[in-house]
Scaffold this active site. Sequence first.
Site, PDB file in Angstrom:
ATOM      1  N   THR A 437       0.915  -1.045  -0.099  1.00  0.00           N
ATOM      2  CA  THR A 437       0.041  -0.160   0.064  1.00  0.00           C
ATOM      3  C   THR A 437       0.769   1.207  -0.048  1.00  0.00           C
ATOM      4  OG1 THR A 437      -1.717  -1.367   1.457  1.00  0.00           O
ATOM      5  CG2 THR A 437      -1.855   1.094   1.190  1.00  0.00           C
ATOM      6  N   ASP A 479      -8.367  -9.931   2.043  1.00  0.00           N
ATOM      7  CA  ASP A 479      -8.552  -9.250   3.463  1.00  0.00           C
ATOM      8  C   ASP A 479     -10.136  -9.887   3.921  1.00  0.00           C
ATOM      9  OD1 ASP A 479      -6.629  -7.656   3.521  1.00  0.00           O
ATOM     10  OD2 ASP A 479      -7.596  -5.938   3.125  1.00  0.00           O
ATOM     11  N   GLY A 521       0.481  -0.458   5.464  1.00  0.00           N
ATOM     12  CA  GLY A 521       1.004  -1.499   6.530  1.00  0.00           C
ATOM     13  C   GLY A 521      -0.136  -2.374   7.144  1.00  0.00           C
TER      14      GLY A 521
HETATM   15  N1  GLU Z   1      -5.314  -4.684   2.373  1.00  0.00           N
HETATM   16  C1  GLU Z   1      -4.950  -3.691   3.329  1.00  0.00           C
HETATM   17  C2  GLU Z   1      -6.153  -3.039   3.937  1.00  0.00           C
HETATM   18  O1  GLU Z   1      -6.894  -2.733   3.253  1.00  0.00           O
HETATM   19  C3  GLU Z   1      -3.950  -2.707   2.900  1.00  0.00           C
HETATM   20  C4  GLU Z   1      -2.830  -3.350   2.326  1.00  0.00           C
HETATM   21  C5  GLU Z   1      -1.552  -3.102   3.191  1.00  0.00           C
HETATM   22  O2  GLU Z   1      -1.340  -1.898   3.578  1.00  0.00           O
HETATM   23  O3  GLU Z   1      -1.047  -4.084   3.372  1.00  0.00           O
HETATM   24  O4  GLU Z   1      -6.048  -2.854   4.930  1.00  0.00           O
END
Ligand code: GLU
Length: 629
Positions: A437, A479, A521
């Site tokens: 991200t 997720d 993160g």
């Molecule tokens: N998939 C994560 C989220 O939406 C963000 C991805 C990441 O920062 O690792 O919270």
Amino acid sequence: MPYVRRQFAAVTAALAMSVTSGAVVSPAFADPRVIDKTATATGYGGAVSTVDPEASAAAIEVLREGGNAADAAVAAAATLGVTEPYSAGIGGGGYFVFYDAKTGEVSTIDGRETAPAAMPRDAFIDPSTITPEKPAGSPYSFAALVSSGVSVGVPGTPATWERALERWGTLSLGEALEPAIEVADRGFVVDETFRQQTLDNAVRFSAFTSTSSLFLPGGDAPAVGSVFRNDDLAQTYGLLAKEGTQGFYGGPLAAEIAATVQAPPKDPTWTPPVSQPPFPPLPVPPGYMTTADLAAYRALDQAPTHVEYRGLDVYGMAPSSSGGTTVGEALNILEPFNLSEMRNPDGTNPEALHHYLEASALAFADRAKYVGDPAFVDVPTAALTDPVFGKERACQLNPTVAALKPVPAGNVASYDGACPAAAAALTDEKDTENISTTNLTVADKWGNVVEYTLTIEQTGGSGIVVPDRGFLLNNELTDFSTVYDPTDPNRLEPGKRPRSSMSPTIILKEGEPFLALGSPGGSTIITTVLQTILNRVDLGMSIPAALAAPRAAQRNTVNVTAEPEFITAYGDQLAPYGHKLVPAGDAFTSAAEIGAATAIEFGPGKRMVAAAEPARRGGGSAMVVRPSP
Ligand code: GLU
């Protein structure tokens, strides 16, 4: 010549004489455009902070040319799609928060990816594990799911850009994309971070023909100092510039995206390397995305979350992200405690850190129990951000002893701020979110502010590039919880948005912007944003110091994940409370870092301090329109 393009034209013309083809050129032919990178910039007239100097430069050019914060944020985000293609891009999604100086209001756009309409609830279950004894089967390994068609959600980023510009911008999408097209066209200089991220992903990238030909030219990750061009992405952005997002969510590109998800372009000669644990065969099941899913996608206007903390108004991202409710709840839990007075004579503050870790665990318990996509689940956002609920949850925070983790969730259906009996601890759960991200913060001379976090989930997303289109598809659907449980708000359902942790946050003081911040993160986004706010507001650090300080994340697990510097500095001081600190990092990344935040602090007057990471991810890039000491 339209608006921003002329800023970059001379450089491109020079480059065109020395580069004729290929994705990577040797340093001898490199574009001389190496932009100085500083982590802190102070001044007036507008500011930006991102992880990347090309992206920050794009935003500053737009601001200098009279564009506003929304225009500059889209320009920077599109440029990050070129220079940080493993973290974000048009194949992913994100959350855009905007402070409108004219109205004094904070508004948001939910540009989260969605599960395809035909995706079954058991899409993550490996059919080969279904037996008469275990009819429910078991999920594919997480390592397998991350590089698959089935984990690709319908992208939300192009729709987010279009919606942000429609609501607040002054540029067309095509104009806002011009700096990014320029950078994709002429290339950018490869740094250590880009090479390392490519190497970290090299095995799975090599499984897909479209990905290896773009990111592993000649079979290797691009060398540090070489210039990386992405002609395909320049063309794709050009298509968006010409046709708007209709060129993405409809027409040939939409058909290609759906076809790629349904049948990822696996290299027939690819075999998994011998490794321990064994590398999964790729790709695991193809996905369900159709052109109808793409045509149906909408970025959603959303009311922000709001809590008051120490007299400040803290606005965050409402569900489908858990960012706003979890950061907000943790702040409400901490409000009754005077963290700024918890200081040892030597200046250390383990007691304040203990309170931070415990408040975070409590808020994460409620996140797990209550937060999912509000279009599918009744999310108690008002209760989770209610100071009375926070006060009641604060009863569970023992000022001298760390609670056994995981702590149970509170009761949003009935609370009055009085202390209930403590409930028993639960069994530990593993947090499987990854760290990827990117985040950006932009402000303009009119006082508008953007905080924007965007992602393709894992670093490298699904690992699947849409052939000849120059961008990676996300794996955001990882997720979701992998096993369907009707009581889990984040259970997989067709058409649903997986719960996010992204926490773009704008804080006002007496109605004026005070601080805007966010971070990548995974679920540590929440803790990074929370810790940075506490560092700044309670512990008296400047915003650059608050960002640079070592980080730890307590996400309601037995151990606290921490950066090595945090363990060295505070491990001994936190041990007597019962905190067990373990180094951050996972199987997918080579760095033991938490987050890569960006922020802008406002005032006094119209002064802005833009802050980026001094070291994490190789250091970020802060810029202002008119520097001043
Ligand atoms: N998939 C994560 C989220 O939406 C963000 C991805 C990441 O920062 O690792 O919270």
